[in-house]
Structures are given as C-alpha cells and as structure tokens.
Enzyme design. Structure first.
Site, PDB file in Angstrom:
ATOM      1  CE1 TYR A 148      -4.621   2.728   4.453  1.00 51.57           C
ATOM      2  CE2 TYR A 148      -3.312   0.844   5.164  1.00 51.57           C
ATOM      3  CZ  TYR A 148      -3.435   2.021   4.440  1.00 51.57           C
ATOM      4  OH  TYR A 148      -2.368   2.488   3.701  1.00 51.57           O
ATOM      5  CG  ASP A 179       3.393  -0.700   5.035  1.00 45.12           C
ATOM      6  OD1 ASP A 179       2.983  -0.966   3.878  1.00 45.12           O
ATOM      7  OD2 ASP A 179       2.645  -0.224   5.908  1.00 45.12           O
ATOM      8  CD  GLU A 181       4.159   5.273   4.833  1.00 42.50           C
ATOM      9  OE1 GLU A 181       4.202   4.033   4.724  1.00 42.50           O
ATOM     10  OE2 GLU A 181       3.758   5.842   5.867  1.00 42.50           O
ATOM     11  CG  ASP A 203      -0.216   0.197   2.521  1.00 43.66           C
ATOM     12  OD1 ASP A 203       0.698  -0.597   2.805  1.00 43.66           O
ATOM     13  OD2 ASP A 203      -0.560   1.123   3.274  1.00 43.66           O
TER      14      ASP A 203
END
Length: 620
Positions: free
Chosen positions: A230, A81, A475, A78
């Site tokens: 999430y 990571d 990120e 995603d």
C-alpha cells in the site's frame, strides 16, 4: 453544418442466445446490500462476538500489539491475507460512514442500518486502540512478506505480528489524515445513537489531524514494510484536505473550512483533475465534498476557491461518463477500467461519487455541464446503476462478481480463510507451507462461502478466470465493498427506476436451429464493421459464444448521430444505447466518432442470426 447520409452498410449476422433471467437487469439490491455487509464479518480480527453471523470464522490475532506494549486486538484483515493495514482500513471506515451519512434512512428501510453501524464500530474500536497518544498511530500489524509466504487460516497464524507506528520523528500525514477522516465521519454516524462514543471519535480525529498537519511526511517512508502493498503514490496532500473536509462536516468548525480554502491550491485540491478515487488517491472525494459545501451555501468567503474544487469534481464525473476532455477507459461491456489488479475497487468508489453527486445536483436544481454536453442528475445515477448491475451479473460473462449473489459467481476466491476448511469443522493445525500444498493448489470450490465479497473483477476485455492463484481478479478487499453499501441502499429504496443500461432486455425464446458462425468482414462505405469471437463457455448443455463488433470511422471527418438497426435479436447486447424507436446509437459515454476512431460493442449468442446495419449517420 452536418450532412446526413442514409445508407445500408454491410449487414452482420449475430447469433441468438437463450440466457438466464439474471441478465434481464432486475436485481435484488436489498439482498446484495445484506451480503455486502456480511462480508465484513468474515474479515474480522480479534475476539468474535456472540452475535457473529459468519460462523466458519473463529478468534484470531489475539496477541496483536503485545510485543509492542499496546493492545491492537481487533480490526479488519484488508483482503485475502492476514495483515492489518491501517491506510486501507481507515479508508474502508470512512466510506462505510459516508454511505450511512448519505443513505442511512434507506439502509434503515432495508433493515441493515444496525449491521452497517456495527461494521463501522468494529473498525473504529480498533482505530482508537491504534491511537494511544496524540502523536502516535499504529499503522500496520503483521507484514506482507512473511504473511504471503504462508497460506494459513487467521486462526492458525504463525507469521510475524509485529506492529509498526508513526510518530513525530517518523511521520505519516497520509495515514494520520485518513484515520482522522475515518474518525470524523464515523462520529457523525454515532452522534445520535451513541453521543459519548461520537465525542471520543471526534477528539481522536482532531488530534490526528493536528499530528498529520504539523509533522508532515509519507507514511510508507516510516512504515517501509507497507511500500510493496500500500504505497502512498499520491502523497499526503489529498488526505490532509480530505480530513479537513470531514472534520468540518463533523464539527462545523470554520477552521477546517478555511483550511480547505487556504490550502486548496498548495495541496492539489484545486489543481488535480482525477480519473480515479480510492484508498490512495482522495482528491475526487474531497472535491465532491467541497462542491457540496459550495452548493449548500457554506463556502463562507471561500467561494472562488471552492468553485475550483467543484470544477475538478465535475471533471471527474464527466470523465467517468465519457463526456470529458480526458475520459476513463471502459471495457466493451461498459465497465470502468483502470487496471487488471483489483479493478472493481475503482468501479465501486466511482459509482458512489456519481450517486451522491447526482443527489447534490438534484438538491441544487442544476445539471452537470461536460465538454461533450449536458448531463442530468438522473443520467448520472443511471450510469452508476449500470456499473453496479454489471458487478451483479449484467455483463458479457453473465457472472456476478459478488460472491454468493446470483448463480454464477467466483468459487475459488483468493482468500486464506475461505479457501481452507473451517477450524470449527476440522481443528487440525494448518501449517505455513502446508496450506499452499493442501488448500491453495486445490482445484475445487472454497469450503467456506465468502458471502458478499466483491472480488477484483474482469480485465479490459471483460474476461475473468475463476482461479485461486489469479489474485489480480479473484482477491476481494474491504475497500471494494465499503463504497457499494450506500449505492445499494439507495437503489433498493426505490431509486432503481433510472434505467440507463447498456444491455438490451429481451424475452426468452426457444432456440432455433444453429447457424454457421459469421466471418469477420469489413463493410463498405464510411463506417467499417468487423466482428470476432472473444470467448465461449458451456452452460446447462448449451455452448455460448461472446462476440465483439467494432465500428470504425473510415472517413476523414467526425461522425455523429450514428443509428444502428438491429432486428431479430433476442439476446443481450452491451455497448450501445437503445432509443425510444427501437434502434441503437453510440453509448452514452461516446458523443461522436472522430476520423480513424473505433467503438466496440459485444453480444452473447448460441444460434440463429440477427440482422445489424448502420442505417444513418451525420458527418461534421
């Protein structure tokens, strides 16, 4: 009736800046589109194909699902990571598909349609694997806790690869609904090019919607390891409506159209007026789709309810423009701002909705009616363009937030794969904690360029720190890029003429002698004017300063039609709108300045003064 005052409010002296050409607001949208699609290849999990263009990546996650007796190899990581989270992955596929559905022809012109379709198929191939039975869907591989304890390349992973699923006894209507939407939207993309594959996707979408609707519940109550990363804050009502809208668009089955009509009130589609759109909250997206159904004459008896959907869709558009009753926050440089952590996800998603709604309104030959006035379709598109241009470098820092685009972009991205030397360059194993010691803490540029990645972006004051440990800002994420594909394709295909930019385009002049920095002093009269230094940096031997200027209404009445004179200015300025006569007015998202309220704009300079004054305004 308003009274017009002509005044010579206290003059501010600004400093001239000699800036790179990148600030002129002319962007290569084709290049940006190419790079933004390339990013998805860096996020691939599984066996990489022979035509893989991101060469520093290798195969990874080849045992995914084996412990659970299912093949879950493939899909996308995603963000920075190595976990495969089903909810944001499905949303990414939905938005890439929507981009092609709306702007596939424009992508073909750019030569990127094939790459974009390949990016979608990489996701849908995995989603098909993750749905082995009608009422079983795997929603995560790996877990954030063990993954975040380690800093390793995907190719070296030693963390848990356990797979987590939803089923009849452990439901997840939001996850199943979003995956149904992704399959349905993608089935439209492949209908012409691969009809057999399109039918497979539509079958999965129908089954997943049935599963989501019959066995209701939040997915993070079943897959609890996802809660920290999430969490489904909005619940599942938006995803059920979102999936129904996409299934109607994909199949033409009136069951789904009537589902939207019957359940609009109960599931929040006609009640929630949103100021965000993203992987969690889909209401603005479904409201936009239903508004299109209505304007296209496809309501079929659901007109009154669909009219309420459209009202909420337009409230979202007005809020983004700053012309609604409850508006979104913006930075001094004009960027939509919701939160410090990965704010650009909301910017790209909102820009996409604004762009497509501009087209829908144009097709319907109507304007947008906001509480603060009428907005034309070109104005909607111009604002979306201004957001994209900000991301690409038209901002107070002159920073591109797309890695590899322009000259000044993030170099220390919070991303395991890009921050560690490629396994093809140095195959020596990188251990779990060793990666933190050797690579995470390394104060140098990433060894692998994460081309096209949209990072989290600046804070509420346009500040940004390019540091690997600053995960809130550096990120990237797949769902940051996905909505941008369509907007970039549209802008590249000849729709960049709408130029409602916040900055001023100026010629480059030679620097003059440096002037002392002006002090922040309030003006006399009904509009106070103050300024402060908010940042500085060195570039090519010159020191640049960024200043913030605040205008405050000191009267007890509302001020409108503010005219600001700026002379001897050769640097970029954000937060005001330039008029045809050369003066400036309040930005497009601010129609008036109520008593006691303030508006802020910013500029960048190195030397030599410019003269600023409030020349006129109207009290109401």
């Amino acid at each position: 009736m308003g009274v017009v005052f002509n005044s010579t409010a206290t003059t501010l002296f600004l400093l001239i800046v000699i800036v790179p050409l990148a600030l002129a607001g002319v962007h290569d949208y084709r290049q940006a589109l190419t790079k933004s699609i390339l990013f998805f290849e860096a996020q691939r999990s599984g066996y990489l194909p022979a035509n893989q263009r991101v060469k520093w990546r290798g195969h990874s996650g080849l045992m995914d699902g084996k412990a659970n007796g299912v093949d879950l190899v493939g899909g996308y990581y995603d963000a920075g990571d190595n976990v495969k989270f089903g909810l944001p992955m499905a949303f990414t596929v939905t938005m890439m598909s929507w981009s092609i559905i709306e702007y596939g022809k424009q992508m073909a012109i750019s030569g990127e349609l094939g790459h974009a379709m390949a990016a979608i198929k990489w996701g849908t191939d995995y989603l098909i694997k993750a749905h082995p039975q009608p009422h079983v869907l795997y929603g995560e591989v790996g877990d954030g806790n063990t993954d975040h304890y380690c800093w390793q390349r995907p190719e070296d992973m030693t963390t848990s690869r356990n797979a987590y699923r939803i089923d009849q006894n452990n439901p997840g209507s939001d996850l199943a609904g979003e995956t149904a939407a992704a399959m349905a939207a993608a089935s439209i993309v492949f209908r012409r090019y691969n009809p057999a594959y399109s039918k497979v996707l539509l079958t999965h979408a129908n089954q997943l919607f049935d599963f989501a609707d019959k066995y209701r519940g939040k997915y993070d109550s079943s897959i609890t390891v996802a809660q920290k990363y999430y969490r489904s804050v909005s619940g599942y009502g938006d995803e059920l409506l979102w999936a129904a809208a996409w299934l109607y668009k994909a199949s033409g089955n009136r069951y789904y159209l009537n589902y939207l009509g019957r359940n609009g009130d109960a599931l929040g589609g006609t009640g929630w007026s949103m100021t965000e759109f993203g992987w969690d909250v889909k209401y603005a997206g479904v409201q936009t789709l239903v508004a299109k159904f209505l304007m296209g004459g496809k309501a079929r008896g659901n007109g009154p309810v669909f009219g309420k959907y459209q009202q909420k869709a337009e409230e979202f558009m007005c809020a983004c423009l700053g012309k609604g009753s409850r508006n979104v926050q913006k930075t001094p440089g004009g960027l939509i701002f919701r939160q410090r952590w990965n704010n650009l996800q909301f910017v790209t998603s909102a820009s996409f909705l604004l762009t497509v709604y501009s087209d829908y309104l144009t097709s319907a030959r109507r304007n947008l009616q906001c509480s603060s006035g009428t907005v034309t379709p070109p104005q909607l598109l111009a604002f979306a363009k201004s957001q994209v241009d900000y991301i690409l470098g038209d901002n107070p820092r002159a920073t591109s937030y797309m890695v590899g685009y322009g000259n000044n972009y993030p170099r220390q991205v919070h991303h395991r794969g890009s921050s560690i030397v490629s396994i093809k360059v140095n195959p020596a194993f990188v251990s779990c904690r060793g990666g933190y010691a050797t690579w995470y803490s390394r104060k140098a540029s990433d060894p692998n360029l994460l081309t096209g990645a949209i990072v989290g972006g600046p804070d509420a004051y346009d500040n940004f720190a390019d540091q690997r440990n600053n995960f809130q800002q550096t990120e990237p994420a797949t769902y940051n890029n996905a909505p941008l594909l369509g907007v970039l394709a549209r802008l590249h295909a000849g729709h960049a003429g709408y130029n409602q930019l916040l900055q001023v385009e100026i010629p480059l002049l030679k620097p003059t002698a440096a002037q002392p920095e002006p002090k922040a002093t309030p003006s006399s009269g009904l509009i106070a004017m103050t300024q402060k230094t908010t940042g500085s940096w060195l570039a090519k031997g010159k020191k640049y300063y960024r200043y913030s200027v605040t205008l405050t209404n000191k009267s007890n009445k509302t001020i409108k039609k503010v005219n600001i004179s700026v002379s001897n200015l050769y640097g970029p300025l954000w937060g005001l709108t330039k008029t045809a006569s050369g003066s400036y007015t309040l930005p497009t998202w601010v129609s008036s300045l109520p008593a006691g309220n303030s508006i802020e704009f910013v500029y960048i300079h190195t030397a030599s003064p410019a003269k600023v004054s409030v020349s006129s305004y109207t009290l109401t």
